[in-house]
Scaffold this motif. Structure first.
Motif, mmCIF file in Angstrom:
data_model
loop_
_atom_site.group_PDB
_atom_site.id
_atom_site.type_symbol
_atom_site.label_atom_id
_atom_site.label_comp_id
_atom_site.label_asym_id
_atom_site.label_seq_id
_atom_site.Cartn_x
_atom_site.Cartn_y
_atom_site.Cartn_z
ATOM 1 N N TYR A 304 0.844 -1.188 0.000
ATOM 2 C CA TYR A 304 0.000 0.000 0.000
ATOM 3 C C TYR A 304 0.879 1.236 0.000
ATOM 4 C CZ TYR A 304 1.060 -0.224 5.017
ATOM 5 O OH TYR A 304 1.691 -0.301 6.221
ATOM 6 N N LEU A 305 0.229 2.350 -0.273
ATOM 7 C CA LEU A 305 0.947 3.618 -0.280
ATOM 8 C C LEU A 305 0.870 4.241 1.106
ATOM 9 C CD1 LEU A 305 -0.177 5.191 -3.657
ATOM 10 C CD2 LEU A 305 2.133 4.573 -3.008
ATOM 11 N N ARG A 306 1.927 4.897 1.491
ATOM 12 C CA ARG A 306 1.977 5.514 2.806
ATOM 13 C C ARG A 306 0.834 6.517 2.980
ATOM 14 N NH1 ARG A 306 5.338 3.571 6.531
ATOM 15 N NH2 ARG A 306 7.206 3.837 5.284
ATOM 16 N N THR A 307 0.536 7.278 1.933
ATOM 17 C CA THR A 307 -0.538 8.268 2.045
ATOM 18 C C THR A 307 -1.877 7.584 2.314
ATOM 19 O OG1 THR A 307 -0.664 8.210 -0.354
ATOM 20 C CG2 THR A 307 0.464 10.084 0.628
ATOM 21 N N LYS A 341 -2.506 17.349 4.112
ATOM 22 C CA LYS A 341 -1.891 16.096 3.690
ATOM 23 C C LYS A 341 -0.399 16.376 3.543
ATOM 24 C CE LYS A 341 -5.696 13.954 1.320
ATOM 25 N NZ LYS A 341 -6.203 13.310 0.141
ATOM 26 N N PRO A 342 0.414 15.652 4.265
ATOM 27 C CA PRO A 342 1.856 15.958 4.258
ATOM 28 C C PRO A 342 2.432 15.899 2.849
ATOM 29 C CG PRO A 342 1.341 14.254 5.858
ATOM 30 C CD PRO A 342 0.086 14.520 5.117
ATOM 31 N N LYS A 343 3.332 16.860 2.604
ATOM 32 C CA LYS A 343 3.939 16.898 1.274
ATOM 33 C C LYS A 343 4.996 15.810 1.125
ATOM 34 C CE LYS A 343 2.310 20.538 -1.089
ATOM 35 N NZ LYS A 343 0.993 20.434 -0.543
ATOM 36 N N VAL A 344 5.636 15.471 2.230
ATOM 37 C CA VAL A 344 6.673 14.431 2.180
ATOM 38 C C VAL A 344 6.271 13.337 3.167
ATOM 39 C CG1 VAL A 344 9.137 13.984 2.233
ATOM 40 C CG2 VAL A 344 8.318 16.287 1.784
ATOM 41 N N PRO A 345 5.364 12.489 2.776
ATOM 42 C CA PRO A 345 4.833 11.503 3.732
ATOM 43 C C PRO A 345 5.778 10.334 3.987
ATOM 44 C CG PRO A 345 3.798 11.212 1.596
ATOM 45 C CD PRO A 345 4.718 12.372 1.460
ATOM 46 N N THR A 346 6.817 10.587 4.755
ATOM 47 C CA THR A 346 7.652 9.470 5.169
ATOM 48 C C THR A 346 7.021 8.852 6.415
ATOM 49 O OG1 THR A 346 8.975 10.812 6.635
ATOM 50 C CG2 THR A 346 9.707 10.667 4.358
ATOM 51 N N LYS A 347 7.608 7.790 6.859
ATOM 52 C CA LYS A 347 7.050 7.084 8.014
ATOM 53 C C LYS A 347 7.009 8.016 9.222
ATOM 54 C CE LYS A 347 7.565 2.626 10.231
ATOM 55 N NZ LYS A 347 8.147 1.314 10.132
ATOM 56 N N VAL A 349 7.120 11.309 9.302
ATOM 57 C CA VAL A 349 6.203 12.432 9.099
ATOM 58 C C VAL A 349 4.762 11.990 9.317
ATOM 59 C CG1 VAL A 349 5.256 13.958 7.328
ATOM 60 C CG2 VAL A 349 7.721 13.754 7.596
ATOM 61 N N TYR B 164 5.198 12.976 -3.798
ATOM 62 C CA TYR B 164 6.058 12.035 -3.088
ATOM 63 C C TYR B 164 5.166 11.010 -2.388
ATOM 64 C CZ TYR B 164 9.315 10.334 0.506
ATOM 65 O OH TYR B 164 10.069 9.548 1.314
ATOM 66 N N ASP B 165 5.580 9.786 -2.405
ATOM 67 C CA ASP B 165 4.868 8.768 -1.619
ATOM 68 C C ASP B 165 5.817 7.631 -1.341
ATOM 69 O OD1 ASP B 165 2.786 7.451 -0.302
ATOM 70 O OD2 ASP B 165 1.334 8.151 -1.790
ATOM 71 N N GLU B 166 5.383 6.729 -0.499
ATOM 72 C CA GLU B 166 6.228 5.568 -0.207
ATOM 73 C C GLU B 166 5.405 4.309 -0.404
ATOM 74 O OE1 GLU B 166 7.859 6.031 3.709
ATOM 75 O OE2 GLU B 166 9.252 7.585 3.024
ATOM 76 N N GLU B 231 9.165 19.342 6.949
ATOM 77 C CA GLU B 231 7.836 18.962 7.425
ATOM 78 C C GLU B 231 7.895 18.498 8.882
ATOM 79 O OE1 GLU B 231 5.708 17.069 4.361
ATOM 80 O OE2 GLU B 231 3.982 18.188 5.113
#
Lengths: 455, 266
Positions: A304-307, A341-347, A349, B164-166, B231
């Motif tokens: 799945y996608l983090r977002t 919605k975070p622009k850089v959705p890392t874990k 963040v 950006y996404d993961e 962020e």
């Protein structure tokens, strides 16, 4: 009579000669056409505005070639054991009466009750609870009444329950079948052999059924509540377990739930016991369960996608909040300069974002709490106007709409020039208006009933 | 009650702790079939990606139906080669295009076209067999015209929109983990105690393989930078504010409670 009304004739009965004159008048006006006037009056007394059956639509039967007459003729029935002759109307075609048996004789079905010989009884069918005489009587009745056990039970000389009779009958029949069969395999398909009558189960089933049928409405509702509660607890327990490690000890708030998980249909545990602890646990488990079940479902996805994950977690965390609250959370986020919605959705963040949202929810709840407490305080200080009839209900209902908390039922008056409690008027309550920010100076002040929208 | 989301806050790479589910002896024997099927529980591995488009206005050469030349792409967030996980990418274009389903079998996963309209492109990523059997969908709205409508359109500077996404893989297989152990495109998790991986199997000659990374991509000068630091800072500051506010409210509430006690009606 209505006819006379319409014609404008006096209601008192006319002398005979005048009646004779007026009757043909009425007839021609009314046109009952073959039926008496009284009958016509039954249908409303006036000609229908529209024909109920369109005559042109009716199928015209082709004129039949056959000559049909109806005759009153005798008949016999093969269903009868005697030779009784009865009479009935018979449709005769061209002078030929119908042949064959009485048409309803074919419905005279009966059950094949297996009869045993005395030998067979001695060999296979003896039972400590049944004498041979009783068993014979039972079988006679069964044959006579076509296995209508309710009647058989009624007619049975000694007192036996329907289940006992059924049990005896079916077990005897089964034993006979098996004994008479050349090999066990051949009868294995027979319904009597395949599915034996289970006395205890049947007794229990009927007892439970009568219990359910004789429940009062009150009892019914209570049962439904308990079952729903048990189901919810079960589900949250399942979800929590799915997310938990199998080796970790079961969390403490699941402990008391295990007792509730075993609730039978209102039988064993009294509803009061179940509801009190369940209600206390419910709020915390529901939030934790939401989180846990979201995590579990994400894991099921495999990829799945983090977002997407963040969206789901946010939804789970805000599941207990109304739409208004969610909008306020988003407004707060914007005010704080944070992207919705975070622009850089890392874990990292995403985790921070989620925690922030939760904290904002807590903040909003606390704000409401504080406002409410301040309002309470001001009412105490300024003197309460006492409860008005109907106050309690209204505040309660208004409170129920706002799910974040339930205020007590108080009413308070607004004194002009004094403290004015800040109110948020964002939500329009259904017809609950009459907002008087400052009542006119004077003795008559209608105490404003407190609404949830005040808080 | 273990709240797993809280544990992630402390250390981003810390996976949930669990007892090892695989026996190290079997790993050392190197049964590849086993390791493909063997999933490591409670470990997730993520691949940071950036996807979007760059569109150039054709200026003088623009016609009514071909006003822009655009490229839609999926790249590694640090411009590393995604083909270590992605087997192929399918770009589903607007039905007015010829063969609207475009399949790209190798990195860089991109598609160039010319047109005039903006529409949603569905990008489906298919992964290698040991990675994941299910594909993943991304949706990107193709942007050709600049936000500022009044500004001049330039043929030199493209309109670039990136997201950006993961991509998170749960319970990855041993072989997958072993294969990507040291690959820069992948955010490798910390493995639970006692879990060891077989050494990576060397595949083809590195030099012969076509470069799939986008470090020197012609469009790389336009790629956006995504830094989580900003962020994180923003979020941390916001949280601090909120927490301070909460503490203040709590104090006020207990104060008011105390005051109310005196005036409680009988």
């Amino acid at each position: 009579m209505d006819a006379k009304d319409i014609l404008g004739l006096p209601k008192t009965p006319l002398p005979i000669p005048q009646e004779k004159k007026s009757r043909p008048q009425k007839d021609s006006q009314r046109k009952p056409d073959g039926i008496s006037r009284e009958v016509y009056a039954l249908t409303g007394g006036v000609a229908p505005l529209m024909p109920s059956i369109d005559v042109s639509q009716l199928k015209r039967r082709p004129p039949s070639d056959e000559k049909i007459t109806w005759q009153w003729l005798p008949f016999t029935s093969s269903a009868r054991k005697d030779d009784l002759q009865l009479y009935h109307w018979v449709r005769v075609v061209n002078g030929v009466p119908p042949t064959g048996d009485y048409s309803f004789a074919k419905y005279n079905k009966s059950v094949d009750v297996i009869r045993y010989t005395d030998e067979e009884y001695e060999k296979y069918l003896t039972d400590p609870k049944w004498t041979k005489e009783e068993t014979d009587q039972l079988f006679d009745l069964c044959e006579r009444f076509d296995l209508r056990f309710i009647i058989i039970a009624d007619r049975f000389p000694t007192h036996r329950t329907v289940e006992e009779l059924k049990d005896r009958y079916y077990s005897v029949s089964r034993a006979i079948l098996v004994a008479r069969a050349p090999s066990p395999g051949e009868v294995a398909g027979h319904p009597l052999v395949k599915e034996p009558y289970n006395v205890t189960q049947e007794t229990e089933r009927k007892r439970a059924l009568s219990m359910v049928l004789s429940q009062t409405k009150h009892q019914e509702r209570k049962d439904a509540e308990v079952l729903a509660e048990a189901k919810r607890i079960d589900e949250s327990r399942m979800a929590a377990r799915a997310a938990e490690e199998p080796d970790l000890p079961v969390p403490s708030d699941v402990g008391p739930e295990s007792a509730e998980g075993a609730v039978g249909p209102g039988d064993t545990i009294s509803p009061a016991n179940v509801q009190a602890p369940a209600a206390a646990i419910a709020p915390s488990t529901s939030v934790i369960a939401d989180n846990a079940s979201t995590l579990a479902s994400l894991r099921m996805l495999r990829v799945y996608l983090r977002t997407y994950a963040l969206e789901q977690m946010v939804q789970a965390a805000s599941s207990s909040a109304g739409l208004r609250t969610i909008k306020r959370v988003e407004q707060t986020l914007q005010d704080l300069g944070v992207n919705l919605k975070p622009k850089v959705p890392t874990k990292a963040v995403c985790a921070e974002h989620l925690e922030l949202r939760k904290e904002i929810l807590t903040l909003l709840n606390l704000q409401k709490q504080l406002q409410y407490k301040e309002a309470e305080g001001s009412s105490f200080r300024d003197g309460s106007y006492g409860d008005m009839p109907g106050t309690a209900k209204r505040s309660q209902r208004a409170a129920d709409q706002d799910r974040t908390f339930v205020p007590d039922t108080i009413s308070f008056g607004v004194i002009p020039g004094d403290r004015v409690v800040k109110r948020e008027q964002k939500r329009k309550g259904p017809g609950r208006t009459s907002e008087t920010p400052s009542s006119p100076a004077g003795a008559h002040k209608r105490p404003r009933k407190m609404k949830a929208s005040d808080l | 009650m273990v709240d797993t989301s809280l544990s992630k806050k402390k250390d981003p790479d810390q996976p949930e702790i669990s007892l090892p589910t695989l026996k190290s002896q079997r790993t050392k024997m190197g049964k590849s079939e086993d390791s493909e099927k063997k999933k490591i529980k409670d470990v997730e591995i993520s691949v940071p990606i950036v996807y979007g488009n760059a569109a150039f206005w054709l200026g003088k050469k623009a016609s009514e139906y071909q006003s822009h030349k655009w490229t839609v792409y999926v790249r590694g967030a640090t411009n590393e080669d995604l083909s270590v996980v992605v087997k192929r990418a399918v770009f589903q274009l607007h039905s007015s295009f010829n063969n609207p389903t475009r399949v790209v079998e190798s990195a860089p996963f991109e598609l160039s076209e010319s047109g005039w309209g903006e529409f949603e492109i569905a990008i489906t990523l298919f992964f290698h067999n040991d990675v994941c059997e299910k594909p993943l969908n991304l949706y990107h709205h193709l942007k050709l015209y600049p936000e500022d409508e009044s500004g001049p359109m330039s043929t030199k500077k493209p309109v670039v929109v990136e997201s950006y996404d993961e991509v998170v893989f749960t319970e990855p297989s041993e072989s997958f983990l072993a294969r990507v152990q040291n690959h820069p495109a992948v955010t490798f998790p910390r493995l639970p105690a006692g879990v060891t991986l077989p050494p990576p199997v060397s595949t083809e000659d590195e030099s012969k393989k076509k470069r799939g990374d986008t470090k020197d991509h012609p469009l790389s000068q336009w790629f956006l930078n995504f830094s989580e630091a900003d962020e994180l800072l923003q979020l941390a500051a916001a949280r601090q504010q909120v927490q301070a506010h909460i503490a203040k409210l709590r104090r006020q509430i207990s104060l008011t409670d105390g005051q109310n006690q005196q005036f409680k009606p009988l």
